[in-house]
Design a protein around this motif. Structure first.
Motif: not given
Length: 178
Positions: A80-85, A103-112, A171-178
């Motif tokens: 899990l990461t808030g800094y996905a690349s 992140k954010p990922a909920d418990a059901d996504e993580i479980l899957a 330090d900035k949040r990563p830009p969205r992939a789309d």
């Protein structure tokens, strides 16, 4: 076989909430908040599954993934990461992670992700849209940072940019992939 989950997360509140959620979903849970505690917990607890935060105090979550994957039997690992690349996702999977979630990922996504097997991934959709320029820059920075084992000064030299400029970008949040 009992499902034993090791959660390695430096955010104590998130770790506690995730622990409760996964406990309700049938896991016996152990927590660790850094790489050293994760190694000790894995030795004592012998997890069948693990959730590892990429950014931990001290050593990277990638080191934890490598250590867990070397165990016999190796647990199913989700990073899990808030800094996905893409670079860190590839590194995590090469080191033994089963999946990589932003992140954010909920418990059901993580479980899957924990319970999903790799052959099922062939059904995942690939976006036909190219990445934005900002996202491509972020991905390249993450790739070079990974190649230099997280050393910001060495990464800045390799990218031919000032270290402080690189730190501001990181330090900035990563830009969205789309």
């Amino acid at each position: 076989m009992s499902m034993k989950l090791l959660i390695v997360e430096d955010d104590a509140d998130f770790a506690a909430a995730l622990s409760r959620a996964m406990g309700k979903r049938g896991f016996n849970v152990a927590l660790a908040h850094d790489a050293i505690a994760a190694e000790a917990a894995a030795e004592a607890f012998a997890p069948s599954h693990a959730i590892v935060d990429l950014k931990l105090p001290g050593d990277s979550g990638l080191k934890v993934v490598s250590q867990l994957a070397a165990r016999t039997p190796a647990p199913a690992i989700v990073v899990l990461t808030g800094y996905a690349s893409i670079a860190t996702a590839v590194a995590a999977v090469r080191l033994g992670a089963r999946h990589y979630l932003a992140k954010p990922a909920d418990a059901d996504e993580i479980l899957a992700a924990l319970l999903r097997d790799r052959p099922d991934d062939a059904a995942l959709e690939v976006s036909p849209e190219p990445l934005s320029v900002a996202r491509l820059e972020w991905e390249h920075i993450q790739k070079v940072l990974n190649e230099h084992d997280g050393n910001i000064s060495a990464t800045a030299r390799a990218l031919k940019m000032h270290r402080r400029t690189l730190q501001r970008k990181l330090d900035k949040r990563p830009p969205r992939a789309d």
